[in-house]
Design an enzyme around this catalytic site. Structure first.
Site, PDB file in Angstrom:
ATOM      1  N   HIS A 116     -11.387  -6.676   7.741  1.00 31.50           N
ATOM      2  CA  HIS A 116     -12.147  -6.466   6.495  1.00 31.50           C
ATOM      3  C   HIS A 116     -13.405  -5.649   6.755  1.00 31.50           C
ATOM      4  O   HIS A 116     -14.355  -5.721   5.998  1.00 31.50           O
ATOM      5  CB  HIS A 116     -12.560  -7.795   5.865  1.00 31.50           C
ATOM      6  CG  HIS A 116     -11.429  -8.682   5.470  1.00 31.50           C
ATOM      7  ND1 HIS A 116     -10.841  -9.567   6.337  1.00 31.50           N
ATOM      8  CD2 HIS A 116     -10.772  -8.821   4.298  1.00 31.50           C
ATOM      9  CE1 HIS A 116      -9.867 -10.226   5.717  1.00 31.50           C
ATOM     10  NE2 HIS A 116      -9.803  -9.791   4.472  1.00 31.50           N
TER      11      HIS A 116
ATOM     12  N   GLU B 288       0.835  -1.208   0.000  1.00 27.08           N
ATOM     13  CA  GLU B 288       0.000   0.000   0.000  1.00 27.08           C
ATOM     14  C   GLU B 288       0.871   1.260   0.000  1.00 27.08           C
ATOM     15  O   GLU B 288       0.491   2.281  -0.564  1.00 27.08           O
ATOM     16  CB  GLU B 288      -0.950  -0.009   1.195  1.00 27.08           C
ATOM     17  CG  GLU B 288      -2.032  -1.081   1.112  1.00 27.08           C
ATOM     18  CD  GLU B 288      -1.531  -2.490   1.409  1.00 27.08           C
ATOM     19  OE1 GLU B 288      -0.409  -2.630   1.948  1.00 27.08           O
ATOM     20  OE2 GLU B 288      -2.255  -3.452   1.113  1.00 27.08           O
TER      21      GLU B 288
END
Lengths: 374, 324
Positions: B129, B60
């Site tokens: 998540h 990321e």
């Protein structure tokens, strides 16, 4: 590759040198730089050193809040700058890159404006001192957060690759940066993308006080290039011509679409990490003295003198010229005064949103009250 | 055009923006041949090729950092973070670089870019998540933050985000990705970042929410209507900047307000809205502003649905402000 000849092999044992400590040419190829360029390299190192010394004086006088001296790093920074096409290629510097930025053409008065947060600073006084940057010169604005500029540098190189004009990005950092996750992420991405990036590590042996052997289990930085699929070069960073020629090879390699490279330049910072540091706590004085005896400016001057390109008269003329330039810059910045209060709310976004307009008005009202003596 | 879901809207809008402006490129993990794990970039690799739909390494920091470098060159990168929960390795890039770039260079450099990230719970994904990290970004001056809840708002805001000159954190309610469908007019309209939308008009209480929690908020408004209580419902859509004017105007009119967000309560965006209302409109309130939020625990797995502010918890809060 230089004129289709690859002069330096990566991953060599000994640091690459072009001139030795006595200023004698030791490289297995002839010098192809003209006299003007050779003198300019000297001038850029000497000028940066003088400016650096003046900044320390200004700091003691309370006119600059912070100094991170580049003394000892000049050969690498100036050599690398001369290997770039300034204004065409992009540079992503770190906080100790004052000599690099000056050699790329950062006007000295502008550089001082940044240190003093004066009204003539194009960055509008937003950063603490020792944070070079210039949109006009494609020098990315420095961030204090170590290695945080390395992923954006790879994005810059990816953009250059897509544009297909053969431009490259040079990204500079210290040895401490190589421990950051962002550094690994960036070099890994550059390797995977074949991005035209040249990574320049100025390894001065210490991240503030932490010695390189505590920074990494690797014997050196250049070796790490293996893992990213790019060549790694170890260079005597006190030799401006070694820094120049190795950077030039890496830049030409990148321009030709052959991907990134990592250069480790072995340098030494003469002073503490910054004016706020006490280097006597972590490194012996004789180590500092030994490195100072290898001073890159004196060493390179011996090379120029050996070729009849420099003498005492040239030195005196340069000293006078640089002193006048710095004096003028100090005067101009003192006359300009500090960046005004009202600039605090500009440039957060392209346009001032309503909540910032309210907060700006709130601050203005508070200062109005102060002025009224309430 | 047939009715489309939020995730289809993302893919179509990205395609339109890429066709409209060649500076727009996508980058992220699995955004290429795979079309994104949620299919938010489906078909774009085949249409625009590997130079404009870039599969990156699993990093990321590299994705967001590279987007910044490309944006500085005048490109318009749209980065995808596979789940908002995974943005943290790239958090420093957003906070230290993207958010401050224009400011610290005195306007010399800027990062016109979008970082898309599916967010929110209710998908049996556990704490990695399901999270709603919007407060981190709202709390970082220099980032715009949006969190739409309908296909139409997603399209209009994504257009604004891609065409704008500042970095935008674009949060997408993954629980609603395929739960809401909307037929969209064939136009090129944008929705300005910072403008909320009045979803319902009512006289008894104002419900304010955004993102995935809009679905529960509207369900609560339906249940209230059945009880004879009419609710004003505001979808904030943009969190930074946010539409204080509309919120204060509606709250002043009704005098009772409940703010709903599924992020943890302490320092949640709901807290900012409630504090602003208390500061600016206290004398117009009939009851203290109430918050219905997630709890201050790591997002749970087995108790997923109980953690979310569902219609029951919203109705209890409404009752509290009505009875005050």
């Amino acid at each position: 590759m230089i004129g289709n000849v690859r002069r330096f092999e990566p991953f060599g044992q000994a640091p690459i040198r072009v001139i030795d400590d006595d200023g004698r040419w030791v490289a297995p190829f002839a010098c192809d730089l003209d006299e003007a360029r050779l003198r300019a390299i000297y001038r850029d190192m000497r000028r940066a050193r003088r400016f650096d010394e003046r900044l320390s004086t200004l700091q003691r006088q309370g006119k600059v809040s912070f100094v991170a001296s580049a003394a000892g790093h000049e050969a690498t920074q100036v050599g690398a700058a001369h290997a770039l096409d300034a204004g065409r290629d992009w540079t992503f510097p770190y906080y100790r890159d004052l000599a690099l930025a000056l050699a790329l053409g950062w006007p000295l008065a502008e550089a001082l404006a940044q240190q003093m947060a004066s009204r003539i600073d194009p960055a509008r006084g937003r950063q603490m001192p020792a944070h070079p940057g210039s949109a006009a010169l494609r020098i990315f604005t420095t961030a204090s957060a170590i290695a945080s500029h390395v992923p954006p540098a790879v994005g810059s190189a990816m953009a250059q690759k897509l544009a297909g004009r053969g431009d490259v990005t040079l990204c500079s950092f210290g040895d401490g940066a190589t421990s950051e996750g962002d550094w690994h992420a960036a070099l890994n991405l550059a390797g995977a993308q074949g991005a035209p990036a040249v990574f320049l590590c100025q390894n001065n042996g210490y991240a503030i006080s932490v010695a390189f052997r505590h920074q990494s289990g690797s014997a050196d930085v250049a070796t790490k290039a293996h893992a990213y699929g790019m060549p790694g070069y170890r260079v005597d960073g006190m030799d401006p011509l070694a820094a120049y020629y190795v950077t030039r090879q890496a830049v030409e390699h990148a321009r030709e679409g052959l991907g990134p490279a990592l250069i480790e330049a072995l340098v030494y910072r003469y002073g503490p990490h910054s004016n706020a540091d006490d280097d006597g706590r972590y490194r012996p004085a004789d180590e500092v003295a030994a490195w100072r005896r290898r001073d890159p400016i004196a060493r390179y001057r011996r090379y120029l003198e050996g070729r009849g390109l420099w003498d005492d008269a040239a030195e005196a003329a340069l000293a006078a010229e640089v002193k006048a330039e710095i004096d003028d810059a100090v005067r101009a910045n003192e006359a300009a005064g500090r960046a005004p209060l009202g600039w605090m709310f500009d440039d957060v976004f392209a346009d001032l949103p309503p909540h910032l307009r309210r907060q700006r008005d709130e601050l203005a009202a508070a200062h109005e009250l102060e002025r009224d003596g309430h | 055009m047939a009715a489309q879901t939020i995730v289809q809207t993302v893919a179509r809008t990205l395609a339109e923006e890429m066709a409209r402006d060649e500076r727009v490129v996508l980058l992220g993990e699995d955004v290429g041949k795979r079309g994104g794990v949620f299919l938010a970039t489906e078909g774009l690799f085949d249409r625009f090729g590997p130079d404009r739909v870039i599969d990156t390494p699993l990093s990321e920091a590299a994705i967001i950092g590279a987007a910044i470098g490309m944006a500085v060159h005048g490109m318009r990168p749209v980065a995808e973070i596979q789940f908002a929960d995974y943005v943290f390795p790239g958090f420093d890039q957003l906070v230290s670089q993207a958010a401050k770039l224009r400011y610290r260079s005195g306007g010399g450099f800027s990062a016109p870019m979008v970082v898309r990230m599916p967010a929110g719970g209710g998908v049996a994904g556990g704490h990695h998540h399901s999270q709603n990290p919007e407060s981190h970004f709202v709390h970082t001056p220099g980032l715009q933050v949006v969190y739409p809840s309908t296909p139409g708002d997603t399209r209009g805001l994504l257009r604004s985000a891609v065409r704008g000159d500042d970095p935008v954190v674009f949060m997408e309610p993954k629980r609603l990705y395929r739960a809401v469908k909307e037929e969209l007019p064939d136009d090129d309209a944008t929705i300005p970042i910072g403008r909320a939308r009045l979803r319902r008009e009512g006289d008894d209480v104002v419900l304010i929410s955004y993102g995935a929690s809009m679905a529960e908020t509207l369900k609560a408004a339906d249940a209230l209507a059945a009880q004879g209580v009419s609710a004003d419902v505001i979808d904030l859509r943009s969190l930074l900047p946010w539409d204080q004017d509309l919120v204060l105007e509606r709250v002043a009119r009704v005098g009772r307000v409940v703010v709903i967000s599924e992020a943890p309560r302490t320092l949640s965006f709901a807290s900012e809205v409630a504090a602003t209302i208390a500061e600016e409109a206290l004398d117009l309130l009939e009851a203290p502003p109430a918050r219905v939020t997630g709890f201050d625990v790591p997002y749970p797995y087995a108790q997923d649905r109980a953690y979310l502010p569902g219609p029951d918890r919203i109705l209890r809060a409404v009752q509290r402000v009505l009875d005050y």
